[in-house]
Design a protein around this motif. Structure first.
Motif, PDB file in Angstrom:
ATOM      1  N   TYR A  24      -4.243  -9.986   3.553  1.00  0.00           N
ATOM      2  CA  TYR A  24      -2.836  -9.676   3.237  1.00  0.00           C
ATOM      3  C   TYR A  24      -2.101 -10.971   2.917  1.00  0.00           C
ATOM      4  N   ALA A  25      -1.908 -11.232   1.619  1.00  0.00           N
ATOM      5  CA  ALA A  25      -1.317 -12.512   1.217  1.00  0.00           C
ATOM      6  C   ALA A  25       0.073 -12.359   0.600  1.00  0.00           C
ATOM      7  N   GLY A  26       0.573 -11.125   0.530  1.00  0.00           N
ATOM      8  CA  GLY A  26       1.929 -10.936  -0.017  1.00  0.00           C
ATOM      9  C   GLY A  26       2.045 -11.357  -1.471  1.00  0.00           C
ATOM     10  N   LEU A  27       1.071 -10.951  -2.281  1.00  0.00           N
ATOM     11  CA  LEU A  27       0.994 -11.466  -3.659  1.00  0.00           C
ATOM     12  C   LEU A  27       1.746 -10.629  -4.689  1.00  0.00           C
ATOM     13  N   SER A  28       2.181  -9.423  -4.303  1.00  0.00           N
ATOM     14  CA  SER A  28       2.651  -8.489  -5.339  1.00  0.00           C
ATOM     15  C   SER A  28       4.126  -8.142  -5.224  1.00  0.00           C
ATOM     16  N   ILE A  29       4.959  -8.953  -5.862  1.00  0.00           N
ATOM     17  CA  ILE A  29       6.393  -8.647  -5.887  1.00  0.00           C
ATOM     18  C   ILE A  29       6.592  -7.305  -6.581  1.00  0.00           C
ATOM     19  N   GLY A  30       7.418  -6.451  -5.970  1.00  0.00           N
ATOM     20  CA  GLY A  30       7.618  -5.110  -6.523  1.00  0.00           C
ATOM     21  C   GLY A  30       6.772  -4.069  -5.799  1.00  0.00           C
ATOM     22  N   ASN A  31       5.807  -4.538  -5.010  1.00  0.00           N
ATOM     23  CA  ASN A  31       4.931  -3.667  -4.208  1.00  0.00           C
ATOM     24  C   ASN A  31       5.365  -3.856  -2.745  1.00  0.00           C
ATOM     25  N   VAL A  32       6.085  -2.860  -2.238  1.00  0.00           N
ATOM     26  CA  VAL A  32       6.755  -2.979  -0.941  1.00  0.00           C
ATOM     27  C   VAL A  32       5.766  -3.301   0.184  1.00  0.00           C
ATOM     28  N   ALA A  33       4.624  -2.602   0.213  1.00  0.00           N
ATOM     29  CA  ALA A  33       3.670  -2.787   1.313  1.00  0.00           C
ATOM     30  C   ALA A  33       3.051  -4.179   1.280  1.00  0.00           C
ATOM     31  N   SER A  34       2.746  -4.667   0.093  1.00  0.00           N
ATOM     32  CA  SER A  34       2.121  -5.999  -0.023  1.00  0.00           C
ATOM     33  C   SER A  34       3.033  -7.062   0.577  1.00  0.00           C
ATOM     34  N   LEU A  35       4.322  -6.982   0.283  1.00  0.00           N
ATOM     35  CA  LEU A  35       5.239  -8.005   0.815  1.00  0.00           C
ATOM     36  C   LEU A  35       5.474  -7.809   2.301  1.00  0.00           C
ATOM     37  N   ALA A 109      -8.927  -9.521  -2.725  1.00  0.00           N
ATOM     38  CA  ALA A 109      -9.949  -8.492  -2.979  1.00  0.00           C
ATOM     39  C   ALA A 109      -9.354  -7.338  -3.798  1.00  0.00           C
ATOM     40  N   SER A 110      -8.374  -7.672  -4.646  1.00  0.00           N
ATOM     41  CA  SER A 110      -7.619  -6.632  -5.358  1.00  0.00           C
ATOM     42  C   SER A 110      -8.471  -5.760  -6.284  1.00  0.00           C
ATOM     43  N   SER A 111      -9.694  -6.161  -6.591  1.00  0.00           N
ATOM     44  CA  SER A 111     -10.513  -5.307  -7.467  1.00  0.00           C
ATOM     45  C   SER A 111     -10.863  -3.977  -6.800  1.00  0.00           C
ATOM     46  N   PHE A 142      -0.819 -12.918 -11.265  1.00  0.00           N
ATOM     47  CA  PHE A 142      -1.897 -13.883 -11.485  1.00  0.00           C
ATOM     48  C   PHE A 142      -3.196 -13.472 -10.779  1.00  0.00           C
ATOM     49  N   HIS A 143      -3.067 -13.047  -9.492  1.00  0.00           N
ATOM     50  CA  HIS A 143      -4.307 -12.744  -8.756  1.00  0.00           C
ATOM     51  C   HIS A 143      -5.090 -11.601  -9.373  1.00  0.00           C
ATOM     52  N   ARG A 144      -4.413 -10.742 -10.162  1.00  0.00           N
ATOM     53  CA  ARG A 144      -5.092  -9.623 -10.801  1.00  0.00           C
ATOM     54  C   ARG A 144      -5.505  -9.953 -12.242  1.00  0.00           C
ATOM     55  N   ALA A 219       8.342  -4.531 -14.798  1.00  0.00           N
ATOM     56  CA  ALA A 219       7.631  -3.376 -15.356  1.00  0.00           C
ATOM     57  C   ALA A 219       6.277  -3.929 -15.785  1.00  0.00           C
ATOM     58  N   ARG A 220       5.220  -3.458 -15.152  1.00  0.00           N
ATOM     59  CA  ARG A 220       3.926  -4.095 -15.421  1.00  0.00           C
ATOM     60  C   ARG A 220       3.257  -3.592 -16.700  1.00  0.00           C
ATOM     61  N   GLN A 221       3.585  -2.345 -17.085  1.00  0.00           N
ATOM     62  CA  GLN A 221       2.901  -1.734 -18.244  1.00  0.00           C
ATOM     63  C   GLN A 221       3.882  -1.620 -19.397  1.00  0.00           C
ATOM     64  N   PHE A 255       5.651   0.549  -8.491  1.00  0.00           N
ATOM     65  CA  PHE A 255       5.187  -0.453  -9.458  1.00  0.00           C
ATOM     66  C   PHE A 255       4.166   0.096 -10.447  1.00  0.00           C
ATOM     67  N   HIS A 256       3.587   1.251 -10.148  1.00  0.00           N
ATOM     68  CA  HIS A 256       2.717   1.967 -11.095  1.00  0.00           C
ATOM     69  C   HIS A 256       3.141   3.433 -11.088  1.00  0.00           C
ATOM     70  N   ASN A 257       2.899   4.131 -12.182  1.00  0.00           N
ATOM     71  CA  ASN A 257       3.247   5.555 -12.211  1.00  0.00           C
ATOM     72  C   ASN A 257       2.467   6.356 -11.172  1.00  0.00           C
ATOM     73  N   ASP A 258       1.273   5.881 -10.788  1.00  0.00           N
ATOM     74  CA  ASP A 258       0.486   6.670  -9.827  1.00  0.00           C
ATOM     75  C   ASP A 258       1.055   6.601  -8.407  1.00  0.00           C
ATOM     76  N   VAL A 259       2.185   5.914  -8.240  1.00  0.00           N
ATOM     77  CA  VAL A 259       2.869   5.943  -6.943  1.00  0.00           C
ATOM     78  C   VAL A 259       3.916   7.082  -6.933  1.00  0.00           C
ATOM     79  N   ILE A 260       4.061   7.772  -8.077  1.00  0.00           N
ATOM     80  CA  ILE A 260       5.139   8.781  -8.162  1.00  0.00           C
ATOM     81  C   ILE A 260       4.696  10.060  -8.909  1.00  0.00           C
ATOM     82  N   ALA A 374      -5.560   7.226  -4.529  1.00  0.00           N
ATOM     83  CA  ALA A 374      -5.677   7.259  -5.991  1.00  0.00           C
ATOM     84  C   ALA A 374      -5.857   5.863  -6.585  1.00  0.00           C
ATOM     85  N   CYS A 375      -5.312   4.832  -5.908  1.00  0.00           N
ATOM     86  CA  CYS A 375      -5.513   3.460  -6.404  1.00  0.00           C
ATOM     87  C   CYS A 375      -6.966   3.058  -6.283  1.00  0.00           C
ATOM     88  N   LEU A 376      -7.627   3.628  -5.275  1.00  0.00           N
ATOM     89  CA  LEU A 376      -8.998   3.197  -4.972  1.00  0.00           C
ATOM     90  C   LEU A 376     -10.038   3.823  -5.898  1.00  0.00           C
TER      91      LEU A 376
HETATM   92  O1  SUG Z   1      -1.615  -4.574  -7.791  1.00  0.00           O
HETATM   93  N1  SUG Z   1      -1.819  -4.870  -4.296  1.00  0.00           N
HETATM   94  C1  SUG Z   1      -2.139  -4.139  -5.508  1.00  0.00           C
HETATM   95  C2  SUG Z   1      -2.077  -2.662  -5.244  1.00  0.00           C
HETATM   96  C3  SUG Z   1      -2.586  -1.876  -6.428  1.00  0.00           C
HETATM   97  C4  SUG Z   1      -2.398  -0.412  -6.243  1.00  0.00           C
HETATM   98  N2  SUG Z   1      -2.906   0.270  -7.382  1.00  0.00           N
HETATM   99  C5  SUG Z   1      -2.397   1.378  -7.939  1.00  0.00           C
HETATM  100  N3  SUG Z   1      -1.196   1.822  -7.634  1.00  0.00           N
HETATM  101  N4  SUG Z   1      -3.099   1.962  -8.840  1.00  0.00           N
HETATM  102  C6  SUG Z   1      -1.171  -4.515  -6.629  1.00  0.00           C
HETATM  103  O2  SUG Z   1       0.010  -4.717  -6.356  1.00  0.00           O
HETATM  104  C7  SUG Z   1      -1.632  -6.889  -2.925  1.00  0.00           C
HETATM  105  C8  SUG Z   1      -2.473  -8.085  -2.600  1.00  0.00           C
HETATM  106  C9  SUG Z   1      -1.873  -8.937  -1.511  1.00  0.00           C
HETATM  107  O3  SUG Z   1      -0.653  -8.984  -1.392  1.00  0.00           O
HETATM  108  O4  SUG Z   1      -2.664  -9.602  -0.774  1.00  0.00           O
HETATM  109  C10 SUG Z   1      -2.036  -6.197  -4.210  1.00  0.00           C
HETATM  110  O5  SUG Z   1      -2.549  -6.823  -5.120  1.00  0.00           O
END
Ligand code: SUG
Length: 452
Positions: A24-35, A109-111, A142-144, A219-221, A255-260, A374-376
């Motif tokens: 858990y490195a907090g890499l994804s701004i806009g992704n509430v759980a990651s932060l 390990a975002s893959s 960047f990490h992705r 907006a990522r896409q 941050f992705h449509n598959d969250v909604i 669904a992300c997995l």
């Molecule tokens: O890209 N989280 C991923 C989660 C991707 C979810 N995928 C879909 N919704 N399809 C992302 O934001 C967090 C990594 C970290 O913070 O350590 C991260 O990359």
């Protein structure tokens, strides 16, 4: 609902294995759980076992299930590109001390979230009748953005037959063609083997700033990326629908449509705030789908708030077709802990829609980084012949499930914090594990350390 001809088609879920450096490195701004979970200790072993248990459960439900391997992390190759030199151990030590944030990004390990690995169009939808694959450039983070080259090699190692499969390079890097793969892509069809409607959802127009866009989070896409994929995959324009995500929901953490929203066959399950001009989106989909009525299961804000949707990942459920033709929602454990969502799920089964069952799985290690069921998974519709033409070692069965569980038990740690990522032994452990995995899955050499 199922196709009974001799070359029947199936939706196969290709789930990503959680990698040995899951953290858990907090890499994804806009992704509430990651932060929110940045800097917590992770448990890679538990993450991988949770993912495998979900794969096995779906396989036991009679669904076709396969597995995609994780990528090699830390990404020494990228660290060398950025000027860190010496032995692999020196590269890690220097990067971790001189540029800890960059180093952390190369360890992700975002893959595991294979919904983002690529976009796939089944052969029934494409002009040349091949299955088309485009690896996602994931350029927004960047990490992705460093995933695509190895992802492509893995896909090519599984889907090798050029008579059936067509692989495209990721789109050009950069914000204008930001592409997050199938996380913003759904397909509607009567049976999987028939031509379907491909539905692309994007967050903004990259070449027209007069159009609405989110203000707080990226907006990522982009629209232009989605259109490029449709062109590359030779899709029929009458069977392709593009829709813009509601910018306000991106700013609320979607941050992705598959969250909604999630779709399957004739059914779209979505939150009422998911799209800009929702009514028009529904009309466009129905028109492209044809005469048979689709099921639009719209969840009102009064039943499930946007905030609850983001925190429970209700819509990041898998919507799958069971052997009797009805559908099941495969939801994350967090949905059971929220009263409004739990009540909604109880009521949806009773409603006038194809959904007959809800199954809950614990994928908390992934959820804490913003990745639900669904992300997995990457959905790949394949005919029997196409399944035969692909690498048979990646398809889930009791033997593979057992082998992979043992492999995880043997190679994975059960706790990782930031300082552990700089441990050169972690690199050795990961490479040993991945080398063995390529043999289990019969992939040949796909990782940079195997190609050097
Ligand atoms: O890209 N989280 C991923 C989660 C991707 C979810 N995928 C879909 N919704 N399809 C992302 O934001 C967090 C990594 C970290 O913070 O350590 C991260 O990359």
């Amino acid at each position: 609902m199922s196709n009974t001809n001799s070359n029947q088609s199936f939706e196969v879920n290709f789930d990503g294995l959680v990698g040995p450096t899951h953290n858990y490195a907090g890499l994804s701004i806009g992704n509430v759980a990651s932060l929110k979970n940045a800097d917590q200790a992770s448990n890679p072993k538990q993450g991988a076992l949770q993912g495998l248990a979900k794969m096995n459960a779906l396989s036991d439900m009679g669904l076709k299930q396969a597995v995609l391997p994780p990528l090699e992390r830390p990404d020494i190759h990228v660290l060398r590109q950025l000027g860190f030199s010496g032995s692999d151990e020196q590269v890690i030590t220097r990067a971790a001390s001189e540029a800890p944030s960059i180093f952390a990004a190369t360890c992700s390990a975002s893959s595991m979230w294979t919904a983002n690995a690529c976009t796939i169009s089944p052969s029934a939808d494409t002009k040349d009748n091949k299955v088309h694959f485009t690896a996602a450039n994931l350029s927004n983070k960047f990490h992705r953005s460093i995933e695509a080259p190895t992802t492509s090699r893995i896909l090519e190692a599984i889907f090798t037959d050029e008579n059936c499969f067509s692989h495209h390079e990721a789109l050009p890097m950069g914000d204008h063609f930001g592409d997050e793969g199938a996380a913003n892509h759904n397909r509607f069809c009567q049976s999987y083997g028939e031509q379907g409607v491909e539905f692309f959802v994007f967050g903004k127009y990259a070449f027209d700033s007069s159009k609405p866009f989110p203000k707080k989070y990226p907006a990522r896409q982009t629209f232009e990326a989605s259109q490029a994929i449709a062109r590359l995959h030779q899709l029929n324009g009458n069977k392709t629908v593009f829709a813009q995500q509601n910018p306000n929901v991106i700013d609320a953490g979607v941050f992705h449509n598959d969250v909604i929203a999630v779709g399957n066959q004739n059914c779209l399950f979505y939150h009422e705030l998911a799209f800009l001009n929702s009514d028009q989106v529904v009309k466009d989909l129905q028109e492209a789908y044809g005469e048979q009525p689709m099921h639009f299961v719209k969840v009102p804000e009064s039943d499930v708030s946007l905030n609850d949707a983001v925190h429970t990942y209700l819509f990041n459920s898998q919507l799958v077709t069971l052997s009797d033709g009805s559908m099941a929602i495969i939801a994350p454990g967090e949905c059971r802990e929220n009263q409004a969502v739990k009540s909604y799920l109880d009521s949806v089964i009773a409603g006038d829609n194809p959904i007959s069952r809800v199954e809950i799985y614990d994928v908390k290690q992934s959820m804490q980084n913003g990745g639900g069921p669904a992300c997995l998974r990457q959905r790949i519709v394949l005919s029997e012949n196409e399944i035969k033409a692909s690498n048979s070692s990646v398809y889930m069965n009791d033997g593979l499930f057992q082998t992979l569980n043992q492999w995880v038990e043997k190679h994975y740690r059960d706790s990782l914090v930031e300082k552990d990522l700089a441990d050169p032994n972690l690199l050795i452990e990961s490479r040993t594990a991945l080398d063995e995995l390529t043999q289990i899955l019969n992939l040949g050499s796909v990782y940079p350390f195997q190609l050097d």
